[in-house]
Design an enzyme around this catalytic site. Structure first.
Site, mmCIF file in Angstrom:
data_model
loop_
_atom_site.group_PDB
_atom_site.id
_atom_site.type_symbol
_atom_site.label_atom_id
_atom_site.label_comp_id
_atom_site.label_asym_id
_atom_site.label_seq_id
_atom_site.Cartn_x
_atom_site.Cartn_y
_atom_site.Cartn_z
ATOM 1 N N ASP A 161 37.216 -17.641 18.873
ATOM 2 C CA ASP A 161 37.495 -17.664 17.444
ATOM 3 C C ASP A 161 36.219 -17.445 16.640
ATOM 4 O O ASP A 161 36.199 -16.683 15.668
ATOM 5 C CB ASP A 161 38.103 -19.013 17.044
ATOM 6 C CG ASP A 161 39.597 -19.092 17.315
ATOM 7 O OD1 ASP A 161 40.247 -18.041 17.356
ATOM 8 O OD2 ASP A 161 40.107 -20.205 17.483
ATOM 9 N N VAL A 162 35.162 -18.131 17.033
ATOM 10 C CA VAL A 162 33.899 -18.010 16.303
ATOM 11 C C VAL A 162 33.364 -16.582 16.402
ATOM 12 O O VAL A 162 32.983 -15.964 15.395
ATOM 13 C CB VAL A 162 32.869 -19.016 16.841
ATOM 14 C CG1 VAL A 162 31.492 -18.767 16.225
ATOM 15 C CG2 VAL A 162 33.327 -20.447 16.547
#
Length: 407
Positions: A161-162
């Site tokens: 996600d990051v």
């Protein structure tokens, strides 16, 4: 300070981690990011961890510095309102929602030919996926954790996600540069699973699996040993732990000198016929070398070990908890104190990018619909009567007055 993206307006329709992080990354560099949420707020508004008031610390952390409007996207009128905001503003939208026909790239391009549409999907085929299912699908949990654990071990950091959020920001800026040079809009798509797959390939994991490991056997989990070099955690006499990494021959010499093991390890190298100046040899014999070093650390306190290590070029750090980190935030140039509605005053990070020697500071995240009327009034030119009608029909919600500065 003058931030590099001032004047860039972006509409964000998103939830959870990756897309909000992409929008916040741009907002912290000066972009005007307008987050569109459904009536009552998006599903991630209540995600843990929570403040005592029930306000999501997670949501507040990922949406700092944005403006927020509250629109019923399940209605055609609401979608057309947002489409007008995209087309009439900066012509840029970043989203992880592709279920609204009026807000697709094709539909928006009819209204504004140079529109930039940045979309995150779970899988390349449009299928759903989240960080934790992507972890499972891409092999990393089978290499994470102690060597004697049989099952998969997920990481608590939503790494994909990051990474996806930062890719989204980079893709959006690349498309915006293309538009500046050519006048053409672009459709940018990113699949969360592709982010993990690309990373596995870029780091050599996939090539290693295809061609065979250098040792002739597949890579296996190895606890806190750093693959391919010498690195591991060590316990000290007072129960603390330090992470030690010796990447280079200089690091290794310094580590041995600091621990008084130079002669012992030289004798070991001669007995094994090994050259520990070579990184691969240090990794190959990591367990016996770690056992020698473990004895030294176990006979010294953390303070004694740190004193010895500070005089070297060895890479090291003590393990710290989030509570330890929080105690040291005041005075850190990355952090500034903000007053977050529903949370109160606390230290929060700005952008980690330093621009012309200055640190872009953080700003509070917006409450649900905090800027609805303000945005629609100033960006679409709607009158007070128009706003009242939209509110009466349930198309919009949110405060009816302009928000105070910084909220």
């Amino acid at each position: 300070m003058t931030l590099p993206l001032q004047g860039l307006r972006i509409v964000e329709i998103s939830s959870y981690v990756a897309t909000p992080l992409g929008g916040m990354t741009l907002a912290q560099l000066g972009a005007d990011v307008i987050r569109v949420e459904p009536i009552g707020g998006a599903a991630d508004r209540t995600r843990w961890p929570l403040a005592g008031s029930g306000t999501s610390l997670y949501w507040s952390g990922l949406n700092k510095g944005k403006r927020a409007i509250e629109v019923d996207l399940s209605s055609g009128e609401g979608c057309r309102l947002v489409a007008g905001l995209i087309a009439g503003g900066g012509g840029i939208v970043i989203t992880n929602a592709d279920r609204y026909p009026e807000l697709t790239f094709e539909a928006l391009r009819e209204r504004r030919p140079d529109v930039i549409h940045v979309l995150l999907t779970g899988r390349r085929d449009g299928g759903a996926a989240v960080d934790y299912t992507v972890q499972a699908a891409t092999g990393f949990p089978l290499l994470t954790g102690p060597e004697n654990v049989a099952g998969p071990v997920n990481t608590v950091v939503p790494a994909w996600d990051v990474a996806a959020g930062l890719y989204l920001a980079a893709g959006l800026l690349a498309a915006e540069r293309h538009r500046l040079l050519t006048g053409e809009g672009q459709r940018v798509r990113l699949a969360l699973e592709d982010v993990a797959l690309a990373t596995a390939g870029n780091l050599g994991y996939l090539a290693e699996a295809q061609l065979g490991a250098s040792s002739g056997t597949p890579r296996e989990r190895d606890g806190n040993h750093v693959y391919g070099t010498f690195g591991r955690d060590f316990a000290t006499a007072d129960g603390e732990r330090l992470m030690i990494v010796a990447l280079t021959a200089r690091h290794w010499r310094d580590l041995l000198a600091a621990t008084g093991l130079t002669d012992v390890v030289s004798a070991l190298a001669a007995a094994l016929g090994a050259d520990f100046a070579e990184e691969s040899e240090r990794y190959r014999h990591r367990k016996v070398l770690a056992a020698l070093l473990a004895g030294w650390f176990e006979s010294h306190t953390r303070a004694e070990a740190e004193t010895a290590l500070r005089a070297t070029r060895v890479l090291w750090s003590a393990y710290r908890s989030f509570t330890d980190l929080a105690a040291g935030l005041p005075g850190n140039p990355l952090m500034a104190e903000i007053d977050q509605p529903g949370v109160g005053r606390h230290w929060a990070p700005g952008s980690p990018l330093v621009v012309d020697g200055e640190q872009p500071p953080p700003a509070a995240a917006p409450q649900v619909g905090r800027h609805t009327d303000d945005v629609l009034r100033t960006e679409l030119g709607l009158s007070e009567e128009d706003l009242a009608t939209l509110r009466k029909n349930g198309v919009i919600h949110g405060p009816t007055s302009s928000p105070p500065e910084g909220t």
